[in-house]
Design a protein around this motif. Structure first.
Motif, short mmCIF file in Angstrom:
data_model
loop_
_atom_site.label_atom_id
_atom_site.label_comp_id
_atom_site.label_asym_id
_atom_site.label_seq_id
_atom_site.Cartn_x
_atom_site.Cartn_y
_atom_site.Cartn_z
N GLY A 206 0.81 -1.22 0.00
CA GLY A 206 0.00 0.00 0.00
C GLY A 206 0.84 1.26 0.00
N GLY A 207 2.05 1.20 0.59
CA GLY A 207 2.87 2.39 0.72
C GLY A 207 2.15 3.44 1.57
N PRO A 208 2.55 4.71 1.51
CA PRO A 208 3.68 5.22 0.76
C PRO A 208 5.03 5.06 1.45
CG PRO A 208 2.56 7.04 1.82
CD PRO A 208 1.79 5.80 2.15
N GLN A 209 5.05 4.53 2.67
CA GLN A 209 6.35 4.29 3.30
C GLN A 209 7.05 3.13 2.59
OE1 GLN A 209 3.46 3.44 4.61
NE2 GLN A 209 3.64 1.25 4.99
N TYR A 210 8.37 3.23 2.45
CA TYR A 210 9.14 2.11 1.91
C TYR A 210 9.20 1.02 2.99
CZ TYR A 210 10.60 5.37 -1.75
OH TYR A 210 10.60 6.26 -2.79
N GLU A 211 9.48 -0.19 2.56
CA GLU A 211 9.44 -1.33 3.46
C GLU A 211 10.63 -1.31 4.43
OE1 GLU A 211 9.59 -1.46 0.12
OE2 GLU A 211 7.47 -1.83 -0.30
N SER A 212 10.37 -1.77 5.64
CA SER A 212 11.46 -1.95 6.60
C SER A 212 12.25 -3.19 6.19
CB SER A 212 10.88 -2.15 8.01
OG SER A 212 10.27 -3.42 8.07
N PRO A 213 13.50 -3.34 6.66
CA PRO A 213 14.27 -4.54 6.30
C PRO A 213 13.53 -5.84 6.67
CG PRO A 213 15.71 -2.90 7.26
CD PRO A 213 14.31 -2.36 7.40
N ALA A 214 12.85 -5.85 7.80
CA ALA A 214 12.13 -7.08 8.20
C ALA A 214 10.99 -7.36 7.22
CB ALA A 214 11.60 -6.94 9.62
N GLU A 215 10.33 -6.32 6.77
CA GLU A 215 9.24 -6.51 5.80
C GLU A 215 9.79 -7.02 4.46
OE1 GLU A 215 6.36 -3.07 7.76
OE2 GLU A 215 7.66 -2.55 6.06
N VAL A 216 10.95 -6.47 4.07
CA VAL A 216 11.56 -6.93 2.82
C VAL A 216 11.87 -8.42 2.94
CG1 VAL A 216 13.56 -6.72 1.29
CG2 VAL A 216 12.51 -4.65 2.25
N CYS A 217 12.42 -8.84 4.09
CA CYS A 217 12.74 -10.27 4.29
C CYS A 217 11.48 -11.12 4.24
CB CYS A 217 13.46 -10.47 5.62
SG CYS A 217 15.11 -9.78 5.59
N MET A 218 10.41 -10.61 4.81
CA MET A 218 9.15 -11.36 4.77
C MET A 218 8.70 -11.55 3.32
SD MET A 218 5.42 -10.29 6.28
CE MET A 218 5.16 -9.04 5.02
N PHE A 219 8.76 -10.47 2.55
CA PHE A 219 8.33 -10.57 1.13
C PHE A 219 9.24 -11.53 0.36
CE2 PHE A 219 6.48 -6.09 1.68
CZ PHE A 219 5.19 -6.59 1.88
N LYS A 220 10.54 -11.48 0.68
CA LYS A 220 11.48 -12.37 -0.01
C LYS A 220 11.11 -13.84 0.28
CE LYS A 220 16.35 -13.02 -0.94
NZ LYS A 220 17.71 -12.53 -0.73
N THR A 221 10.74 -14.09 1.52
CA THR A 221 10.38 -15.45 1.93
C THR A 221 9.19 -15.98 1.14
OG1 THR A 221 11.14 -14.93 4.14
CG2 THR A 221 9.75 -16.87 3.95
N VAL A 222 8.28 -15.08 0.79
CA VAL A 222 7.09 -15.55 0.06
C VAL A 222 7.26 -15.43 -1.45
CG1 VAL A 222 5.48 -15.18 1.98
CG2 VAL A 222 5.85 -13.33 0.32
N GLY A 223 8.48 -15.14 -1.90
CA GLY A 223 8.74 -15.23 -3.34
C GLY A 223 8.93 -13.92 -4.08
N ALA A 224 8.99 -12.80 -3.36
CA ALA A 224 9.11 -11.50 -4.05
C ALA A 224 10.49 -11.33 -4.69
CB ALA A 224 8.90 -10.37 -3.04
#
Ligand SMILES: O=P(O)(O)O[C@H]1O[C@H](CO)[C@@H](O)[C@H]1O
Length: 292
Positions: A206-224
């Protein structure tokens, strides 16, 4: 919640007749001697794509009833008709992001419904995105193979609300959101042009904030593979109305994955990277349009 638009209380983005009225208003401002079969949506900093068109007919968003302002720097806010590689096309030079418009996703995707009425059958859609896949470098292009549409999964789909069957079916299959034959064509063009073209999964948050490192890792885990704040709402509407889609991301920054070493992400950085890659991206899109 009402879907009416604040600035134009008589325009409802899920009302098919309202969309037809806007389309007719646009038609009255231009001379269309043929239907544009190809539509393009330019992402952040990629608006130069629209400058490639010849015999341009430009309508500022401010002249289109129901269109809210575009506030994001790097999005000019024009609807442009013209020729590219011998094809008559329509181009959205700037887009509406849900975070700008109270998460009114139907409003933000309304230009796609309009494109359908103009005659568009194929949509080329671009965005600026943060790279998650460790193979990605600053300035790379990523063909979108599939999407994770977080707002849509959370109930903020542009298809929520009363569905007029003239818009397309109530339940939309997203199994082929990003057309396989168009992706194959894009790979051919990239190969011919000597462009590095990755392929991966795009996540819209949804933004507009950029993702925190933990959020990025979560997205990576699900295939981003890449992260952004746009595109999926437009693609969902395109698929509802039968438009086939080619999407690509320009990797403008590398998303942080570790808080201790994380660096600031800024829209200025996104725009600089997009500008730097703009010429390559324009050539890539032209090459695809030429072969369509
Ligand atoms: O997706 P586009 O429009 O390229 O814009 C991207 O750039 C902005 C953040 O820098 C966000 O709006 C993100 O979605």
């Amino acid at each position: 919640m009402s879907t009416l638009i604040e600035a134009h209380p008589t325009v409802d983005p899920i009302n098919y007749d309202d969309i037809l009225n806007i389309v007719n208003h646009v038609r009255s401002q231009v001379t269309l001697t043929e239907e544009p079969k190809i539509g393009i949506i330019c992402g952040s900093g990629l608006g130069d794509l629209a400058e490639l068109l010849t015999e341009r007919q430009v309508i500022p968003f401010t002249n289109i009833p129901g269109f809210p302002p575009t506030n994001v720097i790097g999005h000019k806010g024009n609807l442009v008709f013209g020729n590219l590689m011998g094809k008559f096309i329509v181009c959205l030079q700037g887009r509406f992001h849900p975070y700008e418009h109270n998460m009114n996703l139907a409003l933000c995707a309304m230009p796609v419904r309009m494109m359908k009425e103009f005659g568009v059958r194929t949509l080329i859609i671009s965005n600026a995105a943060g790279g998650v896949n460790s193979a990605f470098k600053w300035g790379d292009l990523m063909l979108i193979k599939d999407q994770l549409f977080l707002p849509g999964l959370a109930g903020f789909s542009p298809l929520v609300g009363i569905n007029d069957p003239r818009m397309g079916p109530r339940f939309v299959s997203m199994h082929d959101a990003y057309d396989l034959s168009l992706r194959q064509l894009a790979h051919t063009v990239a190969h011919e042009q000597g462009i590095v073209l990755h392929q991966g999964i795009y996540v819209m948050s949804g933004g507009p904030q950029y993702e925190s490192p933990a959020e990025v890792c979560m997205f990576k885990t699900v295939g981003a593979d890449a992260l952004g704040m746009s595109t999926c709402h437009e693609v969902t509407v395109a698929r509802q109305c039968g438009i086939r889609v080619l999407g690509f991301s320009l990797i403008t920054n590398i998303a942080n994955q570790e808080a201790d070493t994380a660096v600031e992400v800024s829209h200025e950085e996104v725009l600089v990277a997009a500008k730097e890659a703009s010429e390559r991206a324009c050539k890539f899109v032209s090459g695809i349009v030429e072969k369509l």
